[in-house]
Design a protein around this motif. Sequence first.
Motif, PDB file in Angstrom:
ATOM      1  N   ALA A 229       0.824  -1.207   0.000  1.00 26.31           N
ATOM      2  CA  ALA A 229       0.000   0.000   0.000  1.00 26.31           C
ATOM      3  C   ALA A 229       0.861   1.261   0.000  1.00 26.31           C
ATOM      4  O   ALA A 229       0.530   2.254  -0.664  1.00 26.31           O
ATOM      5  CB  ALA A 229      -0.930  -0.012   1.206  1.00 26.31           C
ATOM      6  N   LEU A 230       1.956   1.240   0.735  1.00 25.76           N
ATOM      7  CA  LEU A 230       2.852   2.395   0.734  1.00 25.76           C
ATOM      8  C   LEU A 230       3.449   2.640  -0.653  1.00 25.76           C
ATOM      9  O   LEU A 230       3.620   3.792  -1.078  1.00 25.76           O
ATOM     10  CB  LEU A 230       3.966   2.200   1.764  1.00 25.76           C
ATOM     11  N   TYR A 231       3.760   1.578  -1.359  1.00 29.35           N
ATOM     12  CA  TYR A 231       4.279   1.734  -2.724  1.00 29.35           C
ATOM     13  C   TYR A 231       3.232   2.374  -3.625  1.00 29.35           C
ATOM     14  O   TYR A 231       3.526   3.297  -4.395  1.00 29.35           O
ATOM     15  CB  TYR A 231       4.708   0.377  -3.269  1.00 29.35           C
ATOM     16  N   GLY A 237       0.179   9.392  -4.817  1.00 29.91           N
ATOM     17  CA  GLY A 237       0.045  10.574  -3.974  1.00 29.91           C
ATOM     18  C   GLY A 237      -1.130  10.511  -3.028  1.00 29.91           C
ATOM     19  O   GLY A 237      -1.519  11.534  -2.437  1.00 29.91           O
ATOM     20  N   CYS A 238      -1.700   9.338  -2.835  1.00 25.83           N
ATOM     21  CA  CYS A 238      -2.872   9.191  -1.964  1.00 25.83           C
ATOM     22  C   CYS A 238      -2.465   9.226  -0.492  1.00 25.83           C
ATOM     23  O   CYS A 238      -1.520   8.553  -0.079  1.00 25.83           O
ATOM     24  CB  CYS A 238      -3.571   7.871  -2.272  1.00 25.83           C
ATOM     25  N   ALA A 239      -3.191   9.987   0.304  1.00 22.09           N
ATOM     26  CA  ALA A 239      -2.995  10.000   1.758  1.00 22.09           C
ATOM     27  C   ALA A 239      -3.561   8.717   2.346  1.00 22.09           C
ATOM     28  O   ALA A 239      -4.692   8.322   2.027  1.00 22.09           O
ATOM     29  CB  ALA A 239      -3.680  11.209   2.372  1.00 22.09           C
ATOM     30  N   LEU A 240      -2.780   8.069   3.207  1.00 20.53           N
ATOM     31  CA  LEU A 240      -3.178   6.786   3.802  1.00 20.53           C
ATOM     32  C   LEU A 240      -3.303   6.890   5.307  1.00 20.53           C
ATOM     33  O   LEU A 240      -2.576   7.644   5.968  1.00 20.53           O
ATOM     34  CB  LEU A 240      -2.146   5.707   3.484  1.00 20.53           C
ATOM     35  N   HIS A 241      -4.231   6.090   5.837  1.00 23.59           N
ATOM     36  CA  HIS A 241      -4.320   5.876   7.284  1.00 23.59           C
ATOM     37  C   HIS A 241      -4.471   4.377   7.505  1.00 23.59           C
ATOM     38  O   HIS A 241      -5.451   3.770   7.060  1.00 23.59           O
ATOM     39  CB  HIS A 241      -5.509   6.624   7.884  1.00 23.59           C
ATOM     40  N   ASN A 263       2.402  10.909   2.924  1.00 27.20           N
ATOM     41  CA  ASN A 263       1.308  11.404   3.763  1.00 27.20           C
ATOM     42  C   ASN A 263       0.579  10.204   4.357  1.00 27.20           C
ATOM     43  O   ASN A 263      -0.382   9.693   3.786  1.00 27.20           O
ATOM     44  CB  ASN A 263       0.373  12.263   2.910  1.00 27.20           C
ATOM     45  N   VAL A 264       1.042   9.751   5.516  1.00 24.29           N
ATOM     46  CA  VAL A 264       0.536   8.505   6.080  1.00 24.29           C
ATOM     47  C   VAL A 264       0.494   8.579   7.596  1.00 24.29           C
ATOM     48  O   VAL A 264       1.370   9.174   8.226  1.00 24.29           O
ATOM     49  CB  VAL A 264       1.409   7.308   5.612  1.00 24.29           C
TER      50      VAL A 264
END
Length: 454
Positions: A229-231, A237-241, A263-264
């Motif tokens: 998911a981080l890759y 450029g998606c912000a992840l939580h 942005n995580v």
Amino acid sequence: MAAEFDVVIKGGHIVGYDRIERMDIGIAGGVITCIQETIAESARMEIDARGQVAVPGMIDVHVHLNEPGLGNWEGIPSGSAALAAGGCTTYFDMPLNCLPPTTTVAALKEKLELAKQRSCIDYAFWGGLVPGNVEQLAPLAEAGVIGFKAFLSAAGGKQEGAFREVDDRTLYQGMREIARLGKILALHAESEPIISALAAEKQSKGLVSAKDYLYSRPIYAEFEAVRRALYYAELTGCALHFVHISSPAAVMEIRTAKRAGLNVTLETCPHYLMLTGDAMEEIGALAKCAPPLRTEEELEGLWEAIRQGDIDMISSDHSPCPPELKVSDNWFDIWGGISGAQSSLELFLGEGYVRRDIPLPLLCRMLSTHPARRFGLHSTKGEIRPGADADLAIVDFSAPYVLQKEHLYDRHKHNPYVGKQMECRVKYTLVRGQLVYDWQSGITNPKDGRWLRS
């Protein structure tokens, strides 16, 4: 003469962003209007907080209240009451474990209608990312969802129309669209190919115990999903939580990505900080969850990550079900969810502050300030400060008690901590200055929660 304040909280200590001070709090019109050493002016209500601590109300970004369609699993009135009794003032309800899941605007509207005048505290709703609904993300964002949720492993629902996990193509496309919309994607990070293969291997041999279930969901399944998911986040450029992270290894991988500029954020849950895999045999099915409980070493590693500031926030992942779904000799068939909505703040502050001597401001930032900042609520939520909503809990650290079923407000009272000594107690909870919970009289204002449209 008219009272200057609606509520004055007198004589207590206040947990601020980086300090604790003995101050009075004046509240008018639902907002904190005054914080000073002594407030002498009159108020319609005065709360004696001497010997107690005022903390920002918890913002629980991860609960399942199961409406519409599965309200008998929990329901907004009972679930929000349990949260209020635990010092929570805002919750974010997940788009799954309800029928229909919140993957369209029509489904969101149905949920909003059910929430009106039925929630004790303020609330927001997640939208869902599932195969086939990428075109629904923009309308859901416009309609006001707080963000989007996706599963990288099977979501657990077996009913027709239930929430489904994403394939890699949907994940990539969805992340591109969510980045365009300026929203956040929350991810359940476990690798479905890994865990489904391991589960099939065990069950084919008739191995269906608690330990067999633990074996089927190893840490490397979480780690692989996080890294993948981080890759994709780097590409899109998606912000992840990341929700309910259970291992220090995954925390460190996310920390590395964050330091590299992604942005995580991530959350963990009280059950990963209080219980180990042994609890599945000691407590039974009430302790089954996904990802599963880990070892003592992993638990201690998560507490160290908290001390170091590497975990952003704490959520309950309150995931209830009817009693019959927690009964089976086959642990793969048991519903995987822990019901702990009412206990998160007391467990976290009791263990973290009382037992481990971690500073209260740091812990409260994880419960309140960081969620408010991450999800765009910080102008009114997340801290005790003038101008903010008067969302707070009064906690007594001199009043440990043993949690009993009769203390609980959730529908099925499946809390795995029943019988445990809690090292602090929520005495009062206020939402926008309204007293919603009093430890002696219970829920006092059950229908005034408001939707926090993003």
